[in-house]
Structures are given as structure tokens and as C-alpha cells.
Design a protein around this motif. Structure first.
Motif, PDB file in Angstrom:
ATOM      1  N   ALA A 153      45.162 -38.707 -11.859  1.00 44.07           N
ATOM      2  CA  ALA A 153      44.547 -37.789 -10.893  1.00 44.07           C
ATOM      3  C   ALA A 153      45.005 -38.127  -9.477  1.00 44.07           C
ATOM      4  O   ALA A 153      45.295 -37.234  -8.678  1.00 44.07           O
ATOM      5  CB  ALA A 153      43.028 -37.862 -10.995  1.00 44.07           C
ATOM      6  N   ALA A 154      45.114 -39.427  -9.186  1.00 41.48           N
ATOM      7  CA  ALA A 154      45.553 -39.832  -7.847  1.00 41.48           C
ATOM      8  C   ALA A 154      47.000 -39.413  -7.596  1.00 41.48           C
ATOM      9  O   ALA A 154      47.392 -39.155  -6.463  1.00 41.48           O
ATOM     10  CB  ALA A 154      45.403 -41.346  -7.673  1.00 41.48           C
ATOM     11  N   MET A 155      47.788 -39.324  -8.664  1.00 41.15           N
ATOM     12  CA  MET A 155      49.184 -38.886  -8.503  1.00 41.15           C
ATOM     13  C   MET A 155      49.283 -37.375  -8.367  1.00 41.15           C
ATOM     14  O   MET A 155      50.369 -36.838  -8.161  1.00 41.15           O
ATOM     15  CB  MET A 155      50.013 -39.317  -9.721  1.00 41.15           C
ATOM     16  CG  MET A 155      50.224 -40.792  -9.814  1.00 41.15           C
ATOM     17  SD  MET A 155      51.108 -41.142 -11.347  1.00 41.15           S
ATOM     18  CE  MET A 155      50.915 -42.909 -11.413  1.00 41.15           C
TER      19      MET A 155
ATOM     20  N   PRO B  96      40.307 -37.011  -6.097  1.00 38.90           N
ATOM     21  CA  PRO B  96      41.427 -37.937  -5.931  1.00 38.90           C
ATOM     22  C   PRO B  96      42.623 -37.236  -5.287  1.00 38.90           C
ATOM     23  O   PRO B  96      42.738 -36.012  -5.354  1.00 38.90           O
ATOM     24  CB  PRO B  96      41.779 -38.331  -7.365  1.00 38.90           C
ATOM     25  CG  PRO B  96      40.669 -37.855  -8.226  1.00 38.90           C
ATOM     26  CD  PRO B  96      40.017 -36.721  -7.510  1.00 38.90           C
ATOM     27  N   GLY B  97      43.476 -38.001  -4.662  1.00 37.21           N
ATOM     28  CA  GLY B  97      44.673 -37.429  -4.061  1.00 37.21           C
ATOM     29  C   GLY B  97      45.696 -38.515  -3.813  1.00 37.21           C
ATOM     30  O   GLY B  97      45.355 -39.699  -3.759  1.00 37.21           O
ATOM     31  N   PRO B  98      46.959 -38.119  -3.704  1.00 35.76           N
ATOM     32  CA  PRO B  98      48.029 -39.115  -3.565  1.00 35.76           C
ATOM     33  C   PRO B  98      48.019 -39.868  -2.227  1.00 35.76           C
ATOM     34  O   PRO B  98      48.798 -40.789  -2.049  1.00 35.76           O
ATOM     35  CB  PRO B  98      49.310 -38.283  -3.717  1.00 35.76           C
ATOM     36  CG  PRO B  98      48.911 -36.878  -3.524  1.00 35.76           C
ATOM     37  CD  PRO B  98      47.454 -36.747  -3.796  1.00 35.76           C
ATOM     38  N   PHE B 110      50.642 -46.554 -18.047  1.00 35.95           N
ATOM     39  CA  PHE B 110      50.854 -45.633 -19.163  1.00 35.95           C
ATOM     40  C   PHE B 110      51.667 -46.375 -20.222  1.00 35.95           C
ATOM     41  O   PHE B 110      52.856 -46.613 -20.029  1.00 35.95           O
ATOM     42  CB  PHE B 110      51.597 -44.379 -18.691  1.00 35.95           C
ATOM     43  CG  PHE B 110      50.906 -43.649 -17.567  1.00 35.95           C
ATOM     44  CD1 PHE B 110      49.523 -43.456 -17.586  1.00 35.95           C
ATOM     45  CD2 PHE B 110      51.624 -43.153 -16.494  1.00 35.95           C
ATOM     46  CE1 PHE B 110      48.876 -42.787 -16.559  1.00 35.95           C
ATOM     47  CE2 PHE B 110      50.983 -42.471 -15.456  1.00 35.95           C
ATOM     48  CZ  PHE B 110      49.602 -42.295 -15.490  1.00 35.95           C
ATOM     49  N   ASN B 118      56.914 -45.685 -15.645  1.00 36.94           N
ATOM     50  CA  ASN B 118      55.616 -45.776 -14.982  1.00 36.94           C
ATOM     51  C   ASN B 118      55.759 -45.633 -13.469  1.00 36.94           C
ATOM     52  O   ASN B 118      55.006 -44.900 -12.837  1.00 36.94           O
ATOM     53  CB  ASN B 118      54.946 -47.116 -15.304  1.00 36.94           C
ATOM     54  CG  ASN B 118      54.010 -47.026 -16.498  1.00 36.94           C
ATOM     55  OD1 ASN B 118      52.880 -46.569 -16.385  1.00 36.94           O
ATOM     56  ND2 ASN B 118      54.491 -47.450 -17.656  1.00 36.94           N
ATOM     57  N   TYR B 121      56.722 -42.133 -12.295  1.00 36.78           N
ATOM     58  CA  TYR B 121      55.806 -41.059 -12.663  1.00 36.78           C
ATOM     59  C   TYR B 121      55.253 -40.299 -11.459  1.00 36.78           C
ATOM     60  O   TYR B 121      55.318 -39.063 -11.410  1.00 36.78           O
ATOM     61  CB  TYR B 121      54.640 -41.631 -13.489  1.00 36.78           C
ATOM     62  CG  TYR B 121      54.010 -40.632 -14.424  1.00 36.78           C
ATOM     63  CD1 TYR B 121      54.377 -40.595 -15.760  1.00 36.78           C
ATOM     64  CD2 TYR B 121      53.050 -39.742 -13.980  1.00 36.78           C
ATOM     65  CE1 TYR B 121      53.809 -39.686 -16.632  1.00 36.78           C
ATOM     66  CE2 TYR B 121      52.476 -38.827 -14.847  1.00 36.78           C
ATOM     67  CZ  TYR B 121      52.855 -38.803 -16.170  1.00 36.78           C
ATOM     68  OH  TYR B 121      52.292 -37.895 -17.026  1.00 36.78           O
ATOM     69  N   GLY B 122      54.734 -41.032 -10.488  1.00 33.89           N
ATOM     70  CA  GLY B 122      54.143 -40.392  -9.308  1.00 33.89           C
ATOM     71  C   GLY B 122      55.164 -39.606  -8.492  1.00 33.89           C
ATOM     72  O   GLY B 122      54.954 -38.423  -8.205  1.00 33.89           O
ATOM     73  N   GLN B 125      56.104 -36.475 -10.267  1.00 29.66           N
ATOM     74  CA  GLN B 125      54.984 -35.527 -10.206  1.00 29.66           C
ATOM     75  C   GLN B 125      54.985 -34.800  -8.866  1.00 29.66           C
ATOM     76  O   GLN B 125      54.620 -33.639  -8.766  1.00 29.66           O
ATOM     77  CB  GLN B 125      53.676 -36.293 -10.422  1.00 29.66           C
ATOM     78  CG  GLN B 125      52.415 -35.460 -10.308  1.00 29.66           C
ATOM     79  CD  GLN B 125      52.319 -34.413 -11.416  1.00 29.66           C
ATOM     80  OE1 GLN B 125      52.876 -34.577 -12.485  1.00 29.66           O
ATOM     81  NE2 GLN B 125      51.605 -33.328 -11.137  1.00 29.66           N
ATOM     82  N   GLN B 126      55.415 -35.524  -7.827  1.00 28.05           N
ATOM     83  CA  GLN B 126      55.433 -34.920  -6.504  1.00 28.05           C
ATOM     84  C   GLN B 126      56.707 -34.115  -6.236  1.00 28.05           C
ATOM     85  O   GLN B 126      56.933 -33.657  -5.123  1.00 28.05           O
ATOM     86  CB  GLN B 126      55.302 -36.006  -5.450  1.00 28.05           C
ATOM     87  CG  GLN B 126      53.990 -35.890  -4.697  1.00 28.05           C
ATOM     88  CD  GLN B 126      53.181 -37.138  -4.840  1.00 28.05           C
ATOM     89  OE1 GLN B 126      53.476 -38.135  -4.200  1.00 28.05           O
ATOM     90  NE2 GLN B 126      52.188 -37.095  -5.708  1.00 28.05           N
ATOM     91  N   ARG B 169      53.902 -48.914  -9.028  1.00 26.56           N
ATOM     92  CA  ARG B 169      53.656 -47.526  -9.412  1.00 26.56           C
ATOM     93  C   ARG B 169      52.840 -46.809  -8.339  1.00 26.56           C
ATOM     94  O   ARG B 169      53.089 -45.641  -8.025  1.00 26.56           O
ATOM     95  CB  ARG B 169      52.909 -47.479 -10.756  1.00 26.56           C
ATOM     96  CG  ARG B 169      52.636 -46.067 -11.235  1.00 26.56           C
ATOM     97  CD  ARG B 169      51.908 -46.016 -12.553  1.00 26.56           C
ATOM     98  NE  ARG B 169      50.532 -46.501 -12.435  1.00 26.56           N
ATOM     99  CZ  ARG B 169      49.615 -46.368 -13.395  1.00 26.56           C
ATOM    100  NH1 ARG B 169      49.946 -45.816 -14.536  1.00 26.56           N
ATOM    101  NH2 ARG B 169      48.403 -46.814 -13.220  1.00 26.56           N
ATOM    102  N   TYR B 173      54.297 -43.496  -4.886  1.00 21.35           N
ATOM    103  CA  TYR B 173      54.016 -42.152  -4.403  1.00 21.35           C
ATOM    104  C   TYR B 173      53.489 -42.142  -2.971  1.00 21.35           C
ATOM    105  O   TYR B 173      52.939 -41.144  -2.497  1.00 21.35           O
ATOM    106  CB  TYR B 173      53.126 -41.358  -5.362  1.00 21.35           C
ATOM    107  CG  TYR B 173      51.823 -41.984  -5.789  1.00 21.35           C
ATOM    108  CD1 TYR B 173      51.754 -42.740  -6.946  1.00 21.35           C
ATOM    109  CD2 TYR B 173      50.652 -41.781  -5.061  1.00 21.35           C
ATOM    110  CE1 TYR B 173      50.564 -43.297  -7.366  1.00 21.35           C
ATOM    111  CE2 TYR B 173      49.449 -42.338  -5.478  1.00 21.35           C
ATOM    112  CZ  TYR B 173      49.414 -43.089  -6.626  1.00 21.35           C
ATOM    113  OH  TYR B 173      48.230 -43.642  -7.047  1.00 21.35           O
TER     114      TYR B 173
END
Lengths: 258, 281
Positions: A153-155, B96-98, B110, B118, B121-122, B125-126, B169, B173
Motif C-alpha cells: 500500500a505504501a508503494m 498509506p502513500g509513497p 515479498f 523486492n 518493486y516500488g 510500481q511508480q 526496498r 521509492y
């Protein structure tokens, strides 16, 4: 067990079983209980007969379709139930109601509605496979670590993305355990459905032979169905191990078919 | 720097961070009440107000059950407070937020992804390009000392290595605030010390805001600019203490520094006096 004996153990067990069968059959001298050798000798004619092969392949096709549809339906449902209390509260009582009912017992009613064709049999297989897969997907999704979902969720993963990209892979080892049970149940329901709705299939060969007193063919078919079970399970196990090669080792069942 | 007396802050509404730094996190009258099965509600947090300045390393120190992790989860947006608001850069936190990156005691990696997967991943995603995300991940893994482990799965790593991956990890991000929830709590003493040293070294380089939950007095004093002491039942802020020790900090120097020793002794004494029977160790 030492290194050499371990891979040979299943072979030895099968040989032992066949030997015991042979001796018991010779001892009992009963027409409806052919010896192991007679039964084994009846296998090649079945497997070289075009008609029989078409029947067996039709069975496998129905089983594959029923199994595939069941996975496509049950995994998403189980995962949703595992992550949403409302979904679980709605479906759990329904599933508890269906769980203890032998799926083959529904066959006559289903036949009444849908006829004796493929649809009825595939539906019974679908029902048989669904429940263990739903149950294991549910348990797997429920056990997913909250902090893993928070990290996602944070990502910036949305709830839907979290279900697909975190809950699904995290629950995969448990889901595949359910699928493995489902695969064996697919085989069982496949044979029983053909026992009730005789028309085609491996079960049809078996029960026709039984009616005609061809007991060596009956036992040969039992061996063939059993061998199909072992092969499917072994193949599935190879796929399963590869898919979850990242997961912490769990205890291995000594027998792969359970 | 001479021996500085410890200046306890007020009970609530204290401003934290580097001198005159802009506030990045503002917690205003936050309370958290959990419904329990016995119908007697449990007040985990009672009227907490706290402001954290940009670039500060702030530790939240308290005995288990004082709600310190809950406070961190509220800032993370993982838990909504029963009353009060938490703000990030002036905007109320709704989820939640990055911009706020958590690092958990349980690592929460993960397991189906490799170490590299891992960390990538962030950024992926962005919407970062895979090649760029991989380069970034490799740089971060080198920074946390894990070059050569890119292809490993988490199950093949020790606890300390897992936490290094988790830190990389989260850094990947680019969160503005690191939320660390007893990150070294599950590690053995030796690994813990090494990770503290490495975290401090990384932090002293780019000075990201860090909110660090711990129950170890030494850990809090060693790492932080400010230590927020909490007490429990209900969870309240007891005291806020500036840790006025020079940076960059070196453990071997600090251990001989009378100021460092004084902070630890004083804070432990305060816990003793508070009657919280479970002492932070």
C-alpha cells in the motif's frame, strides 16, 4: 533410508502389492477376483483399442475442463473470502452446507436437468474440485502477513492490485496444496460421474465390463485409472515445486498422492 | 561540546526537529481506542500531539503496550485514529502513500521475489523504466552491503540481511519520511549493532526524516536527535529529550562519552521513577 533404496521404495511397494494380490487371488480361486497377471495382461488390449482410447481421452478432457473451470472460479472466490469478512460471512455457511454432500449424489438431479452428456459430468467434477480449492485459497489469503500488504500500500498499490499482486502470490503455496487435492478429487468424481451417467469414458468401460463379468478388464481399468492418478499427481507436483521454489520448505508428504 | 543538562520538553505540543526546521509531520490530539471483547475499551493512545521537523531523526521510546507502534501506523496511514488528525506536510493523512516508507520488525519482504525484485518493486510500481529501476536497486543494495545477493530469495537470507533488503526496498521509492517500527528488534545483539551503525551512516549522508520506534534506550540515544518517551495505560507522551551529541557519531567514541552515558542513565532513571513495571532494556 539409504540413498539407493529411497527412489526404489515406491517401485518395491507396487511389486509387493502385486505379489500379495497374485497370491491372494490364487488362494481364493474366485471368478470375480482375477490374478494380478491376468489383469495386467488385459491392459494392452484396452490401450490399443481405438474405442477405449477415445473413451479415456473423453474422460480426461472433461476432467481437464472441470478442473480448469473450478480453479478459475474457486481461487478468486477463496482469496476474496480470505481478505473480506463480509464475503466470508456470506459464503461460509453455503459452503459448509455443500461440503459434506457427496458430489456424485447430486448426479441424478443434475442429469435430470442437464441430461447425461458432458455438461452434467463436467459440472460434477467442477463441484468436486471447487471446495478444497476454495478452502485452501481462503486459508492462504487469510494468513497473508498484514505488514506485507501495508508495504504494498505504501508503494501505491490499490486494493485490487494488492489482491492480485500480493495476496495471490503470497497464498500460492497454500492454493496449490488445495489444487493438488482437487486434482485427485477430479479423477474420483470423473469416474463416479461416468458410473452414474454411462455414455462414454473410462468409468463407462469399467462398469460395462463389470456388467458383462469381464473381471480382468475391470481390474485392468482400475490399474489404468490408478496409474493416471499417479502420473497426473507427479506432473502436478513438478509444476507446483517450480512455482513455489521461493517458499520456505514445508513438510513433504511421503506419498505424493494423498 | 560540554556536558549539557537534559532538557525535558513539555508533555504535549512540543516541536521536534532541527532548529527552526519546517514541520513535516504534525500529530494533533490523536487518540486511539480499541474495542475489546470484554466491552471495556482499551485506550492505546491518549491525546498525542507531536510535530516532527524535516530531516530529524526522532525515536519513540516506550515500554511494550504503550501504543508507540500504533502511533507510527497512524502516521503511515495504515490505521485511522479514533480522534484527532495526523498531517504530512500540512495535509491530513488519509491512507498509506509513497511519501512515507515503512520498515517493519517482521521485514515483510515479498518472498516470491528475488532480492533485486523486492527492491525494484516500488520504483516499477511508480512507473520507472525497468533498466533504470534495476540500476537504482543495484546501487541501493550496494549501499546496504548486499552486492552479490541480487538473485537470492528472501528465504535464503539471514535476519540482518532481510532487514537490509527491506531498508533498500523502502529507500528505493524515495519516501520523504522513513517509518521504522522496531526494525532491529528481531535481530541478535551483534547484527543489531552493525545495522545501527550502517543506518546511521546512511542517514547522516542524506538526512531523511526518520520516525523510529524502539524499546531500547541505548538504541534511541545512539541514533536520535530527539527521543520521545512514552508511558502506557493510556499511551501518552511523558517527556521529549534532545540528544545533543555531535555527529557524525561513532559508537566507539560515544561509548566513552560521558554525555552519552548520562543520557542513558537519566532516561532509564525516568522510566524507573514512572513505575512502569516493564522497563525498556
Amino acid at each position: 533410508m539409504n540413498g539407493l533404496l529411497k527412489p526404489l521404495a515406491p517401485v518395491l511397494a507396487c511389486c509387493g502389492l502385486l505379489l500379495a494380490w497374485q497370491l491372494a487371488s490364487l488362494g481364493l480361486k474366485n471368478d470375480s477376483f482375477p490374478t494380478a497377471l491376468e489383469s495386467l495382461r488385459a491392459i494392452p488390449p484396452i490401450l490399443t483399442d481405438k474405442e477405449s482410447l477415445i473413451n479415456i481421452l473423453a474422460s480426461l478432457r472433461r476432467m481437464a475442463i472441470g478442473f480448469g473451470l473450478a480453479l478459475a472460479f474457486s481461487i478468486p472466490l477463496g482469496l476474496l473470502m480470505g481478505r473480506s469478512r463480509a464475503t466470508a460471512a456470506f459464503f461460509n455457511p453455503l459452503l459448509m452446507l455443500i461440503y459434506p454432500v457427496p458430489k456424485a449424489a447430486l448426479m441424478p438431479i443434475i442429469m435430470l436437468w442437464l441430461g447425461v452428456g458432458d455438461i452434467s459430468k463436467t459440472l460434477v467434477i467442477f463441484l468436486g474440485v471447487s471446495l478444497p480449492v476454495i478452502y485452501h485459497s481462503f486459508e492462504g489469503a487469510k494468513a497473508v502477513e498484514e505488514k506485507m500488504l501495508w508495504s504494498g500500500a505504501a508503494m501505491g498499490l490499490s486494493p485490487g492490485e494488492r489482491l492480485l499482486r500480493i495476496v495471490l502470490p503470497a497464498a500460492l503455496p497454500e492454493i496449490l496444496t488445495g489444487c493438488r487435492t482437487g486434482l485427485v478429487l477430479a479423477l474420483i468424481t470423473m469416474v463416479t460421474s461416468e458410473m452414474i451417467a454411462r455414455q462414454s469414458g473410462a468409468g463407462n468401460i469399467l462398469f460395462n465390463a463389470l456388467d458383462m463379468g469381464q473381471y480382468d478388464t475391470v481390474f485392468a481399468m482400475i490399474i489404468i485409472v490408478g496409474a493416471m492418478g499417479i502420473c497426473l499427481d507427479a506432473a502436478f507436483e513438478i509444476v507446483r515445486r517450480w512455482l513455489v521454489r521461493w517458499s520456505e520448505p514445508q513438510f513433504d508428504m511421503p506419498l505424493s498422492f494423498s | 561540546m560540554g556536558v549539557t543538562p537534559i532538557r525535558p520538553g513539555q508533555l504535549a505540543g512540543v516541536s521536534l526537529g532541527r532548529r527552526a526546521a519546517t514541520p513535516i509531520i504534525e500529530i494533533e490530539h490523536v487518540s486511539q481506542v480499541f474495542k475489546t471483547s470484554s466491552r471495556r475499551d482499551h485506550t492505546a493512545l491518549s491525546d498525542i500531539s507531536l510535530t516532527v521537523g524535516e530531516g530529524a531523526f526522532v525515536s519513540i521510546l516506550g515500554p511494550s503496550g504503550c501504543g508507540k507502534s500504533t502511533l507510527l501506523y497512524i502516521v503511515g496511514g495504515f490505521v485511522s485514529p479514533t480522534s484527532g488528525t495526523a498531517k504530512m506536510k500540512g495535509k491530513p493523512i488519509t491512507g498509506p502513500g509513497p511519501d512515507r516508507g515503512p520498515v517493519f520488525q517482521e521485514f515483510a519482504l515479498f518472498p516470491w521475489k528475488s532480492v533485486l525484485g523486492n527492491v525494484m518493486y516500488g520504483p516499477l510500481q511508480q512507473g520507472m523504466k525497468p533498466a533504470k529501476a534495476e540500476a537504482l536497486a543495484r546501487t541501493l543494495l550496494a549501499m546496504v552491503g548486499l552486492t552479490g545477493f541480487e538473485k537470492f530469495y528472501p528465504k535464503e537470507l539471514s535476519g540482518g540481511m532481510k532487514q537490509r533488503v527491506a531498508l533498500a526496498r523502502t529507500l528505493a521509492y524515495g519516501p520523504e519520511v522513513l517509518l521504522m517500527d522496531e526494525p532491529f528488534g528481531a535481530l541478535d545483539a551483534h547484527t543489531r549493532t552493525r545495522l545501527q551503525n550502517d543506518l546511521l551512516e546512511i542517514w547522516e549522508r542524506d538526512r531523511k526524516t526518520v520516525l523510529f520506534v524502539t524499546h531500547s534506550v541505548e538504541e534511541a540515544v545512539f541514533l536520535s536527535d530527539k527521543v520521545v518517551m512514552m508511558s502506557r495505560s493510556p499511551g501518552r507522551i511523558r517527556e521529549v529529550i534532545d540528544i545533543d551529541l555531535p555527529r557524525p557519531r561513532r559508537r566507539e567514541e560515544l561509548l566513552l562519552d560521558p554525555n552519552y552515558q548520562r543520557y542513558i542513565v537519566e532516561i532509564e532513571r525516568m522510566f524507573d521513577a514512572s513505575g512502569d513495571n516493564e522497563l525498556p532494556s
